[in-house]
Every structure is written in structure tokens, then in C-alpha cells.
Design an enzyme around this catalytic site. Sequence first.
Site, PDB file in Angstrom:
ATOM      1  N   LEU A   1       0.869  -1.177   0.000  1.00 49.27           N
ATOM      2  CA  LEU A   1       0.000   0.000   0.000  1.00 49.27           C
ATOM      3  C   LEU A   1       0.902   1.221   0.000  1.00 49.27           C
ATOM      4  O   LEU A   1       1.977   1.207   0.607  1.00 49.27           O
ATOM      5  CB  LEU A   1      -0.902   0.028   1.237  1.00 49.27           C
ATOM      6  N   ASP A   2       0.460   2.298  -0.666  1.00 49.33           N
ATOM      7  CA  ASP A   2       1.214   3.544  -0.609  1.00 49.33           C
ATOM      8  C   ASP A   2       1.335   4.023   0.833  1.00 49.33           C
ATOM      9  O   ASP A   2       0.471   3.722   1.673  1.00 49.33           O
ATOM     10  CB  ASP A   2       0.520   4.632  -1.434  1.00 49.33           C
ATOM     11  N   LYS A   3       2.376   4.769   1.094  1.00 47.61           N
ATOM     12  CA  LYS A   3       2.622   5.283   2.452  1.00 47.61           C
ATOM     13  C   LYS A   3       1.406   6.016   3.009  1.00 47.61           C
ATOM     14  O   LYS A   3       1.050   5.846   4.177  1.00 47.61           O
ATOM     15  CB  LYS A   3       3.837   6.213   2.442  1.00 47.61           C
TER      16      LYS A   3
ATOM     17  N   THR B   1      -1.732   5.701   2.153  1.00 42.52           N
ATOM     18  CA  THR B   1      -2.968   4.923   2.091  1.00 42.52           C
ATOM     19  C   THR B   1      -3.080   4.044   3.326  1.00 42.52           C
ATOM     20  O   THR B   1      -2.111   3.417   3.741  1.00 42.52           O
ATOM     21  CB  THR B   1      -2.993   4.036   0.824  1.00 42.52           C
TER      22      THR B   1
ATOM     23  N   ARG C   1      -5.210   6.165  -7.841  1.00 42.48           N
ATOM     24  CA  ARG C   1      -5.028   7.626  -7.778  1.00 42.48           C
ATOM     25  C   ARG C   1      -4.968   8.234  -9.176  1.00 42.48           C
ATOM     26  O   ARG C   1      -5.599   9.278  -9.451  1.00 42.48           O
ATOM     27  CB  ARG C   1      -3.758   7.947  -6.984  1.00 42.48           C
TER      28      ARG C   1
END
Length: 330
Positions: A157-159, A161, A259
Amino acid sequence: MAAVLVRWRIMNTVSTPQQQVQLITIDEDHFEQRIDNFLMTALKGVPKSMIYRIVRKGEVRVNKKRIKPEYKLQMGDIVRIPPVRVAEPDNRTAPSANLSKVSQLEDRILHEDNHLIVLNKPAGIAVHGGSGVDYGVIEALRSLRPQQKFLELVHRLDKDTSGVLLVAKKRSALKHMHDQLRCKKMQKDYLALVRGEWSAQDKVVKQPLLKITLKSGERIVRVNAEGKPSETRFKIMQRYQGCTLVQASPVTGRTHQIRVHCQYAGHPIACDEKYSEQGFDDSMRALGLERLFLHAAELMFIHPENDEVMRVSAPLDDNLSLVLSRLKRV
């Protein structure tokens, strides 16, 4: 086939293995793992560049032969690892120096068994250290569970998110979950608050995505015909004045996929520093939004031990729930 608990058999055991030649026999727990990934675990603290260098120079050998970084280990392979100097740990960046953030992860475990940990990852923490990040979720979990011999991320997961994150506790479980990802048998559902009124007709975005490095050095993703095929399915969950809460279900798993697909559709996600619009973000911050409004809400997968379908949900963080409560429904 039932999972078998196995460990490396060190044929040349020494007190400081990074400073002596190691000969490691591969067993079921590392079967079909790439040699570069295997070395990153075996040589903790050694930079990636050095690992690739010793592979390229032939200092790492499998069955006395040179191999490439993408070589997949087989049962019974004997891996020769040369003496490698490991950097001394930096106490300023170790997870132990961030005890408050590390300890909060224990309270965010949604499910745990002998094969998996399912975590509700908080926003603001990377899934792993590196590239200027002191530490990540996986390093934190390893510090919380020092007795656990194997802990690896199933996906990322993105930082910024939050939400459901899978961690494997066995190599066999990791392979099982990766097979599901590759065959698109794992269902991921995210919640995103986006700008404007999302059309009920826009149910799927299929646009290729390409990673780009700007002159400033910043890495971003753009819709580009030369990019990788990407698909995200959308469902309207709630309409609000000036924005829409949507469920985004990625079919592929590209970097920043949801995104960028939202931005391409004309509905950037609230407080997305890379892809959003300042006026919309300012209005959301005025309502108290302090982070990217993207949350991995639910994950459905087949459990690696019993092949039963498992569905795990992660509740919205307080900040996201507060913002929704302040929005006017339409």
C-alpha cells in the site's frame, strides 16, 4: 499439500556469517524464491546495489555455477554467499527508536493465524524501509515478533494509504497468495473521496500506466500508451455536495493505479499531493481532512491452509469518518 516447517541448513556455520563464506541448502520454505530477494533477507543491512554487484560478479553461486538475479531457487540448491561486510545498525533509525508507532501496529491487527497477519495499516507509514524512509510496517512487525522466522509482505500500500495489508508468516503462504494475485483471484476494495460528481456510467477505467521520473527527481505515474495495461472498477457509494465517495476495485496492481485513474476520470482523490487539485484539497482540509482519502476497506482471498474464502474489512480511521460526517449528502 500440508505446509512443512523447515529451516535453512547452514553447512558452514560461523559466529558472524556475513564475514565468512556461507553455504546454504535450499528447502521448501525458499523454493522458487528469486535469488536476489533471498539474498536481501539473508544479508540484512547490505545495500541492494552491493547484492546485485556480488551476483553480477559471480561471487554468489548456486550449485557452483554463476546465476542471474532473477534465478528462482530450486529444492536442494546449494547457495554460496561470499563474505560481505554489513553496515552497523543505526540506532537513530531502528524501529526501537519509534516505539510508539511500532507498538500501535499490534492494536491494528485484524486477524492472525499460523500463516498470515492481516493488518489495518495506518496512513503515514511506509510498508517497508528504504529510499529515505527509516523503517516500515514489515520492519516494525519483525521487531514486535522477533521469534517469527519469516515475515514478508504479500502486497503493498502507498505510504499515505491506510487499510487492509497482508503479511505472510510462511514462504508457502506467500507463494499461495502471490499465485492468487497473479491469477486475479484476490478481490481488493478501496474507498476514495473524489472531487465532483462521479457519473454512474463510469464504471470502469482501462488506461495504461507509465512510471515517469521528473527533472526534479520526483517519481510519478501517468496515463500513457506506452505504459502497462491497467484496469480499475468503480462503484458510487455516496454522493456529497462537491464530491463523491466511490469504491475502487483494481483488477491490476500498478503503482498509484487508483489515484491516477481517478485523476484521469476528472475526479482526483482528496488531498493527493501528487495528483489532486489545490482548491478541492483546501476545501477538504477546511473540514478537517489531514491525509489522502484512500483506504483499503476490504480484502477477499483464499486462505492458504484450508482453501476457504476469507473476507477481512478494515474500519475507516477517525479522521476520514469525521470528514464524511461533516459533508452534506445529496
